[in-house]
Structures are given as C-alpha cells and as structure tokens.
Scaffold this active site. Structure first.
Site, PDB file in Angstrom:
ATOM      1  N   ASN A   7       0.935  -1.234   0.012  1.00 50.26           N
ATOM      2  CA  ASN A   7       0.170   0.079   0.076  1.00 50.26           C
ATOM      3  C   ASN A   7       0.760   1.159   0.010  1.00 50.26           C
ATOM      4  O   ASN A   7       1.669   1.377   0.977  1.00 50.26           O
ATOM      5  CB  ASN A   7      -0.774   0.181   1.223  1.00 50.26           C
ATOM      6  CG  ASN A   7      -1.777   1.210   1.336  1.00 50.26           C
ATOM      7  OD1 ASN A   7      -1.384   2.223   1.132  1.00 50.26           O
ATOM      8  ND2 ASN A   7      -3.152   0.891   1.678  1.00 50.26           N
ATOM      9  N   HIS A  10       1.230   6.056   2.052  1.00 50.12           N
ATOM     10  CA  HIS A  10       1.883   6.943   2.945  1.00 50.12           C
ATOM     11  C   HIS A  10       3.016   7.813   2.113  1.00 50.12           C
ATOM     12  O   HIS A  10       3.516   8.792   2.520  1.00 50.12           O
ATOM     13  CB  HIS A  10       2.399   6.309   4.024  1.00 50.12           C
ATOM     14  CG  HIS A  10       1.401   5.712   4.934  1.00 50.12           C
ATOM     15  ND1 HIS A  10       0.393   6.902   5.399  1.00 50.12           N
ATOM     16  CD2 HIS A  10       1.260   4.515   5.790  1.00 50.12           C
ATOM     17  CE1 HIS A  10      -0.387   5.841   6.334  1.00 50.12           C
ATOM     18  NE2 HIS A  10      -0.144   4.628   6.313  1.00 50.12           N
ATOM     19  N   HIS A  43      -5.639   3.648  -1.596  1.00 53.94           N
ATOM     20  CA  HIS A  43      -6.861   3.997  -1.222  1.00 53.94           C
ATOM     21  C   HIS A  43      -7.179   5.426  -1.588  1.00 53.94           C
ATOM     22  O   HIS A  43      -6.619   6.409  -1.088  1.00 53.94           O
ATOM     23  CB  HIS A  43      -6.838   3.804   0.483  1.00 53.94           C
ATOM     24  CG  HIS A  43      -8.286   4.299   1.220  1.00 53.94           C
ATOM     25  ND1 HIS A  43      -8.478   3.939   2.531  1.00 53.94           N
ATOM     26  CD2 HIS A  43      -9.447   4.677   0.770  1.00 53.94           C
ATOM     27  CE1 HIS A  43      -9.644   4.055   2.839  1.00 53.94           C
ATOM     28  NE2 HIS A  43     -10.481   4.627   1.754  1.00 53.94           N
ATOM     29  N   ARG A  45      -9.400   8.197  -0.949  1.00 55.99           N
ATOM     30  CA  ARG A  45     -10.510   8.643   0.255  1.00 55.99           C
ATOM     31  C   ARG A  45     -11.417   9.896  -0.022  1.00 55.99           C
ATOM     32  O   ARG A  45     -10.863  10.635  -1.250  1.00 55.99           O
ATOM     33  CB  ARG A  45      -9.614   9.069   1.536  1.00 55.99           C
ATOM     34  CG  ARG A  45      -9.157   7.824   2.455  1.00 55.99           C
ATOM     35  CD  ARG A  45      -8.636   8.556   3.643  1.00 55.99           C
ATOM     36  NE  ARG A  45      -8.384   7.383   4.478  1.00 55.99           N
ATOM     37  CZ  ARG A  45      -9.054   7.071   5.529  1.00 55.99           C
ATOM     38  NH1 ARG A  45     -10.287   7.671   5.708  1.00 55.99           N
ATOM     39  NH2 ARG A  45      -9.004   5.809   6.370  1.00 55.99           N
ATOM     40  N   ARG A  49      -7.057  12.851   1.305  1.00 55.34           N
ATOM     41  CA  ARG A  49      -5.961  13.374   2.126  1.00 55.34           C
ATOM     42  C   ARG A  49      -4.662  12.772   1.708  1.00 55.34           C
ATOM     43  O   ARG A  49      -3.545  13.353   2.143  1.00 55.34           O
ATOM     44  CB  ARG A  49      -6.291  12.858   3.694  1.00 55.34           C
ATOM     45  CG  ARG A  49      -6.261  11.524   3.808  1.00 55.34           C
ATOM     46  CD  ARG A  49      -6.249  11.084   5.516  1.00 55.34           C
ATOM     47  NE  ARG A  49      -7.257  11.299   6.031  1.00 55.34           N
ATOM     48  CZ  ARG A  49      -7.704  10.620   6.795  1.00 55.34           C
ATOM     49  NH1 ARG A  49      -7.049   9.779   7.669  1.00 55.34           N
ATOM     50  NH2 ARG A  49      -9.283  10.716   7.312  1.00 55.34           N
ATOM     51  N   GLU A  70      -8.707   0.742  -2.790  1.00 55.51           N
ATOM     52  CA  GLU A  70      -9.381   0.556  -1.736  1.00 55.51           C
ATOM     53  C   GLU A  70     -10.549   1.852  -1.826  1.00 55.51           C
ATOM     54  O   GLU A  70     -10.115   2.956  -2.206  1.00 55.51           O
ATOM     55  CB  GLU A  70      -8.436   0.826  -0.403  1.00 55.51           C
ATOM     56  CG  GLU A  70      -8.031  -0.330  -0.130  1.00 55.51           C
ATOM     57  CD  GLU A  70      -7.027  -0.313   1.331  1.00 55.51           C
ATOM     58  OE1 GLU A  70      -7.233   1.015   1.846  1.00 55.51           O
ATOM     59  OE2 GLU A  70      -6.261  -1.026   1.497  1.00 55.51           O
ATOM     60  N   THR A 101      -8.175   3.422   8.424  1.00 56.07           N
ATOM     61  CA  THR A 101      -9.288   2.417   8.575  1.00 56.07           C
ATOM     62  C   THR A 101      -9.542   1.671   9.953  1.00 56.07           C
ATOM     63  O   THR A 101      -8.392   1.022  10.348  1.00 56.07           O
ATOM     64  CB  THR A 101      -9.190   1.526   7.279  1.00 56.07           C
ATOM     65  OG1 THR A 101      -8.928   1.987   6.231  1.00 56.07           O
ATOM     66  CG2 THR A 101     -10.839   0.748   7.187  1.00 56.07           C
ATOM     67  N   GLU A 151     -11.162  -9.257   2.639  1.00 54.28           N
ATOM     68  CA  GLU A 151      -9.881  -8.856   3.238  1.00 54.28           C
ATOM     69  C   GLU A 151     -10.192  -9.188   4.910  1.00 54.28           C
ATOM     70  O   GLU A 151     -11.007  -8.203   5.384  1.00 54.28           O
ATOM     71  CB  GLU A 151      -9.260  -7.495   2.845  1.00 54.28           C
ATOM     72  CG  GLU A 151      -8.119  -7.257   3.565  1.00 54.28           C
ATOM     73  CD  GLU A 151      -7.344  -6.069   2.973  1.00 54.28           C
ATOM     74  OE1 GLU A 151      -7.524  -5.861   1.916  1.00 54.28           O
ATOM     75  OE2 GLU A 151      -6.426  -5.498   3.944  1.00 54.28           O
ATOM     76  N   HIS A 190      -3.868  -4.998   7.495  1.00 56.08           N
ATOM     77  CA  HIS A 190      -3.899  -4.044   8.661  1.00 56.08           C
ATOM     78  C   HIS A 190      -3.051  -4.056   9.766  1.00 56.08           C
ATOM     79  O   HIS A 190      -3.418  -5.142  10.330  1.00 56.08           O
ATOM     80  CB  HIS A 190      -5.410  -3.796   8.904  1.00 56.08           C
ATOM     81  CG  HIS A 190      -5.687  -1.928   9.261  1.00 56.08           C
ATOM     82  ND1 HIS A 190      -5.122  -1.483  10.545  1.00 56.08           N
ATOM     83  CD2 HIS A 190      -5.871  -1.135   8.473  1.00 56.08           C
ATOM     84  CE1 HIS A 190      -5.339  -0.457  10.475  1.00 56.08           C
ATOM     85  NE2 HIS A 190      -5.930   0.102   9.363  1.00 56.08           N
TER      86      HIS A 190
HETATM   87  N1  PXP Z   1      -6.030  -3.189   4.252  1.00 54.26           N
HETATM   88  C1  PXP Z   1      -6.922  -2.189   4.420  1.00 54.26           C
HETATM   89  C2  PXP Z   1      -8.305  -2.251   4.008  1.00 54.26           C
HETATM   90  C3  PXP Z   1      -6.472  -0.740   4.827  1.00 54.26           C
HETATM   91  O1  PXP Z   1      -7.431   0.127   4.811  1.00 54.26           O
HETATM   92  C4  PXP Z   1      -5.244  -0.631   4.997  1.00 54.26           C
HETATM   93  C5  PXP Z   1      -4.698   0.880   5.548  1.00 54.26           C
HETATM   94  O2  PXP Z   1      -4.749   1.550   4.539  1.00 54.26           O
HETATM   95  C6  PXP Z   1      -4.378  -1.697   4.990  1.00 54.26           C
HETATM   96  C7  PXP Z   1      -4.835  -2.998   4.691  1.00 54.26           C
HETATM   97  C8  PXP Z   1      -2.834  -1.541   5.360  1.00 54.26           C
HETATM   98  O3  PXP Z   1      -2.645  -1.315   6.626  1.00 54.26           O
HETATM   99  P1  PXP Z   1      -1.343  -0.861   7.226  1.00 54.26           P
HETATM  100  O4  PXP Z   1      -1.111   0.588   6.748  1.00 54.26           O
HETATM  101  O5  PXP Z   1      -1.588  -0.850   8.840  1.00 54.26           O
HETATM  102  O6  PXP Z   1      -0.357  -1.955   6.867  1.00 54.26           O
END
Ligand code: PXP
Length: 236
Positions: A7, A10, A43, A45, A49, A70, A101, A151, A190
């Site tokens: 992901n 960030h 994602h 949003r 953001r 996402e 999330t 997921e 997550h």
């Molecule tokens: N899966 C989903 C559905 C999420 O919303 C997120 C956070 O954006 C992640 C996985 C990844 O989580 P993390 O950044 O804590 O690894």
C-alpha cells in the site's frame, strides 16, 4: 505462499504534507514492484488526504502487477472505480476523523445495496473484496453480496499481545476457513509489520497480505527496495 500487496498511500501522505510533487507514489509503486511485490494497493479517500485521482489513473496505466483500489462504497467512488477499471476494488468503511481505517465494513443489513454495485463491478471485470472483521456473521453476509474476495482485518491481532494475540490469531484462522468454505478468496491486512506478519502469512487460505505503514516506515530509513525484500523474506 501468501503474496504481498504494498500500500503506497503513505508516500502520498508525505507529498501532501508540502503540497508539491514529491515523493511520487507512482515511483514508489514501481520500486516496490522491482523489489518483488505482487500487487499495489491504494486508497482513494473521499477527502483526498493522500492519494489523488491522478495517482489512481496513473497507477493503473503504469504498474506491471495488479492494482487493488480501496474505496468507500459511495456513488462517486463507484463511478471512478468503473472508469479506472482496476484489477480489484476493496470496499472499506471510511470516517473523516479517523487516522486510518478503524474497523471492517459492516455488511450485515447492507447486502442488497452492496450487491448492486458489486454486480456492476463484475460486469466490468473488476474483482471485489470487502474488508471485514474476522466475524462469521459478516463473512456470511459478504458471501451473499456476490463479492469474490474478503480482506480480513488483522488490526485486532496486530494490536494485541501475549495470549490475547494468540486468541486473535485463532479468530483469524477460523474466519479464513469459514470464508474459504463459502467460496470467498481470503486476503488479510492492517497493522501487519516485521514482527507480527509471519503467523498470518502461515495461515491456511490466505492469498494476499496488504501492507502499508510498516513497509513505508522502514523504507524511510533503509530504502523501499530493502523494506519490500525484507517483508517478502518474512512472508516466504
Ligand atoms: N487493508 C486495508 C483495507 C486498509 O485500509 C489498510 C490501511 O490503508 C491496509 C490494509 C494497510 O494497513 P497498514 O498501513 O496498517 O499496513
């Protein structure tokens, strides 16, 4: 072996801190792919953001693996997703005030409204995952929507320790088995990091792990290539 979806939200968070052009999540996605990840997750949003619309369209064009978009289940996002046509959409709950999330989507009672959108995603050859808590009722509801994947929310496991963490792992394992029996493909994510990922990667029926924060955090110190390769080694 479970595969790894990175992901890159960030990276966009850092870019948005100054409102400029760098660092670019597209560059990060390409580097993560060159390090061996199997997919890219982003994602979009509602408040934009971190990821911007331009990022999602460019990711779709540029990455060589698959794009997992996402999104909240809103009319605006459904329209964008169908226009972008990613490999998969992951439906997540969204709150303006949250940092990330917080929980899985509550599917129970919303099966019909979700099923309508899921049907149109499938007509456009887009796979559909729903991010849910490891809860059998939610899993059964998710199966009724026509979603192809779920997921499992690993945040409760990630935030627990000791015997509580072991209990959360069992909850995840039971949920993965139940979902598999209902014909759902199981992903998880997550809060997964270099310390807690191995047990989840070893679980039966888990196909892909979506990991963001820990990889991007480590990449700020050792570089993205090393951060992704270290995570892949642990998963393997
Ligand atoms: N899966 C989903 C559905 C999420 O919303 C997120 C956070 O954006 C992640 C996985 C990844 O989580 P993390 O950044 O804590 O690894």
């Amino acid at each position: 072996m479970a595969t790894l979806g990175v992901n890159v939200d960030h990276i966009a968070t850092i870019r948005q801190a100054r409102g400029g052009r760098e660092p670019d999540p597209i560059h990060a996605a390409v580097l993560a792919e060159l390090a061996g990840c199997h997919g890219i997750t982003a994602h979009l949003r509602e408040d934009r953001r971190h990821m911007q619309d331009r990022d999602i369209y460019l990711l779709k064009q540029i990455i060589a693996t698959h794009l997992n978009l996402e999104m909240a289940h809103t009319q605006e996002m459904v329209k964008i997703a169908i226009d972008v046509c990613p490999y998969m959409v992951s439906l997540v709950p969204e709150k303006r005030e949250e940092r990330t999330t917080e929980g899985g989507l509550v599917v129970r009672g919303k099966e019909e409204e979700l099923a309508k959108s899921i049907e149109s995603f499938k007509e456009h050859n887009i796979l559909v995952s729903i991010f849910i808590d490891p809860d059998i009722k939610q899993i059964k509801s998710a199966a009724r929507t026509g979603a192809t994947h779920i997921e499992l929310h690993t945040g409760y496991y990630a935030n627990a320790s000791g015997s509580a963490q072991e209990e959360e792992l069992v909850r995840l394992q039971d949920a993965a088995l139940a979902a598999h029996r209902l014909g759902l493909v199981v992903n998880a994510g997550h809060g997964l990091n270099y310390q807690n990922v191995t047990a989840v990667a070893q679980m039966d029926y888990v196909e892909e792990l979506n990991i963001g924060h820990s990889i991007i955090a480590r990449s700020s110190l050792v570089g993205l290539d090393v951060a992704v390769r270290d995570m892949l080694t642990l998963i393997e």
